[in-house]
Design a protein around this motif. Structure first.
Motif, PDB file in Angstrom:
ATOM      1  N   PHE A  70       0.987  -1.263   0.069  1.00 48.04           N
ATOM      2  CA  PHE A  70       0.018  -0.068   0.131  1.00 48.04           C
ATOM      3  C   PHE A  70       0.790   1.181  -0.001  1.00 48.04           C
ATOM      4  N   GLY A  71       1.580   1.428   1.003  1.00 52.36           N
ATOM      5  CA  GLY A  71       2.686   2.468   1.011  1.00 52.36           C
ATOM      6  C   GLY A  71       3.571   2.706  -0.246  1.00 52.36           C
ATOM      7  N   THR A  72       4.048   1.634  -0.659  1.00 50.25           N
ATOM      8  CA  THR A  72       4.856   1.830  -2.093  1.00 50.25           C
ATOM      9  C   THR A  72       3.897   2.355  -3.470  1.00 50.25           C
ATOM     10  N   VAL A  73       2.887   1.699  -3.485  1.00 47.39           N
ATOM     11  CA  VAL A  73       1.792   1.915  -4.675  1.00 47.39           C
ATOM     12  C   VAL A  73       1.364   3.458  -4.530  1.00 47.39           C
ATOM     13  N   ALA A 227      10.784   5.494  -8.584  1.00 53.12           N
ATOM     14  CA  ALA A 227       9.806   5.832  -7.428  1.00 53.12           C
ATOM     15  C   ALA A 227       9.392   4.925  -6.604  1.00 53.12           C
ATOM     16  N   MET A 228       9.239   3.492  -7.084  1.00 48.44           N
ATOM     17  CA  MET A 228       8.661   2.340  -6.473  1.00 48.44           C
ATOM     18  C   MET A 228      10.114   1.687  -5.657  1.00 48.44           C
ATOM     19  N   GLY A 229      11.329   1.967  -6.378  1.00 48.63           N
ATOM     20  CA  GLY A 229      12.525   1.372  -5.716  1.00 48.63           C
ATOM     21  C   GLY A 229      13.327   2.007  -4.774  1.00 48.63           C
ATOM     22  N   GLU A 230      13.021   3.410  -4.944  1.00 46.48           N
ATOM     23  CA  GLU A 230      13.747   4.195  -4.172  1.00 46.48           C
ATOM     24  C   GLU A 230      14.071   3.751  -2.684  1.00 46.48           C
ATOM     25  N   ILE A 285       6.912  -6.151  -9.438  1.00 45.36           N
ATOM     26  CA  ILE A 285       6.223  -4.994  -9.667  1.00 45.36           C
ATOM     27  C   ILE A 285       6.930  -3.982 -10.501  1.00 45.36           C
ATOM     28  N   THR A 286       8.147  -3.908 -10.223  1.00 44.38           N
ATOM     29  CA  THR A 286       9.052  -2.874 -11.205  1.00 44.38           C
ATOM     30  C   THR A 286       9.267  -3.588 -12.495  1.00 44.38           C
ATOM     31  N   MET A 291       8.040  -3.226 -17.988  1.00 45.78           N
ATOM     32  CA  MET A 291       7.456  -3.908 -19.376  1.00 45.78           C
ATOM     33  C   MET A 291       6.378  -3.188 -19.945  1.00 45.78           C
ATOM     34  N   ALA A 292       5.455  -2.580 -18.940  1.00 53.19           N
ATOM     35  CA  ALA A 292       4.217  -1.870 -19.647  1.00 53.19           C
ATOM     36  C   ALA A 292       4.839  -0.439 -20.235  1.00 53.19           C
ATOM     37  N   ALA A 293       5.688  -0.057 -19.542  1.00 57.67           N
ATOM     38  CA  ALA A 293       6.325   1.219 -20.456  1.00 57.67           C
ATOM     39  C   ALA A 293       6.913   0.876 -21.975  1.00 57.67           C
ATOM     40  N   ARG A 294       7.483  -0.092 -21.721  1.00 64.16           N
ATOM     41  CA  ARG A 294       8.082  -0.650 -23.004  1.00 64.16           C
ATOM     42  C   ARG A 294       7.035  -0.884 -23.956  1.00 64.16           C
ATOM     43  N   ALA A 295       6.028  -1.454 -23.700  1.00 62.26           N
ATOM     44  CA  ALA A 295       4.866  -1.979 -24.501  1.00 62.26           C
ATOM     45  C   ALA A 295       4.142  -0.752 -24.854  1.00 62.26           C
ATOM     46  N   VAL A 296       3.973   0.386 -24.209  1.00 59.93           N
ATOM     47  CA  VAL A 296       3.436   1.671 -24.845  1.00 59.93           C
ATOM     48  C   VAL A 296       4.147   2.343 -25.780  1.00 59.93           C
TER      49      VAL A 296
END
Length: 304
Positions: A70-73, A227-230, A285-286, A291-296
């Motif tokens: 929850f906090g990460t997302v 941001a998720m991995g910071e 998750i990362t 992968m979603a960014a690459r697909a877009v």
């Protein structure tokens, strides 16, 4: 049999080998994380996916990732919501509005901000930004307190403060990539819009933004992945308080990365395995986000 010059064949083989090596490395990381996480997961007496408690050193161990997820997302998406409009605006200003003499300097400054170490942002957020965020949080609470996310008692070491720090950290990445995308817009499209009498903003709206839409989305997704991995900046700013709290302005919260940074030193064998298991979830998750960014981006062959 491959044809062509020897240099082309060598380059092609090197590029293919590099791609295979990266995939093999990612697979090795995943296998290592799974291997180290399984013993801790087998000892866990709680649901790993839905439990909010994090106490792997207890007897018996009880830990779950609900609060961490929850906090990460929430912090990452809030940071993206803050950073993306500002970053795209900066990219548009540098590309189309700034005087030519300042374009290179401003671009250099933005790129330089992306190289600032995380601990610098963390120290700045801890000793400067957080001291001024309590007043901002109180204003938001007064104006928007009827929304559950902005309710509660405002503090200075909250998920909202961590999100602002993350937004400042990912802003240079989104801005830099968006600027490169805007510079790839065919000059003929821009000149055609101007020839029809379009203003500068109308030219951007009709010729630039539609062409660069997928690039902007890809840049935003890459910023979200960071941001998720910071780790350090969030660990220094965010105060750990057990349990999910939907009031983003209140002190407390936790993310995957901050929990690993704060808990690893005192973790036992099961605790380290639990932290590795949470790292595995963050890894997945990362990976999905990138992968979603690459697909877009791949939907528009101009940016491939």
């Amino acid at each position: 049999m491959s044809t062509g010059r020897a240099g082309d064949r060598i380059f092609s083989g090197a590029a293919r080998g590099s791609g295979i090596f990266v995939l093999a490395l990612m697979a090795a990381i995943a296998v290592f994380l799974i291997w180290k996480a399984i013993p801790a997961l087998q000892k866990n007496e709680a649901s790993f996916l839905t439990t909010e408690e994090w106490n792997p050193n207890a007897i018996p161990p009880k830990f779950g990732i609900a609060q961490l997820a929850f906090g990460t997302v929430v912090s990452s998406f809030l940071a993206l919501l803050i950073a993306a409009p500002v970053a795209i605006g900066i990219a548009l200003f540098i590309s189309f509005y700034a005087p030519r003499k300042l374009t290179g300097l401003l671009g250099y400054v933005v790129d330089l901000l992306a190289a600032v170490p995380s601990i610098v942002y963390g120290l700045w957020g801890l000793y400067f930004l957080s001291q001024h965020m309590e007043g901002v949080s109180k204003i938001l609470n007064t104006l928007l307190g009827w929304i559950p996310f902005f309710g509660g008692s405002p503090g200075k070491n909250s998920i909202f403060t961590a999100s602002v720090v993350l937004a400042i950290m990912i802003l240079p990445i989104i801005s830099s990539i968006s600027r490169e995308v805007f510079l790839q817009v065919p000059q003929a499209n821009v000149e055609a819009a101007q020839a029809l009498g379009a203003t500068r903003w109308e030219t951007i709206r009709m010729a630039v933004l539609p062409y660069g839409r997928s690039g902007m989305i890809g840049a935003s997704m890459l910023g979200l992945g960071r941001a998720m991995g910071e780790t350090i900046a969030v660990a220094m700013v965010l105060t750990f308080v057990p349990g999910i709290n939907i009031h983003l302005l209140e002190d407390g919260g936790a993310t995957f990365a901050s929990n690993i940074a704060n808990s690893f030193a005192e973790a036992g064998e099961t605790g380290r395995g639990a932290l590795i298991a949470s790292g595995l979830v963050l890894f997945v998750i990362t990976l999905v986000v990138n992968m979603a960014a690459r697909a877009v981006v791949a939907r528009r062959k101009e940016f491939v």
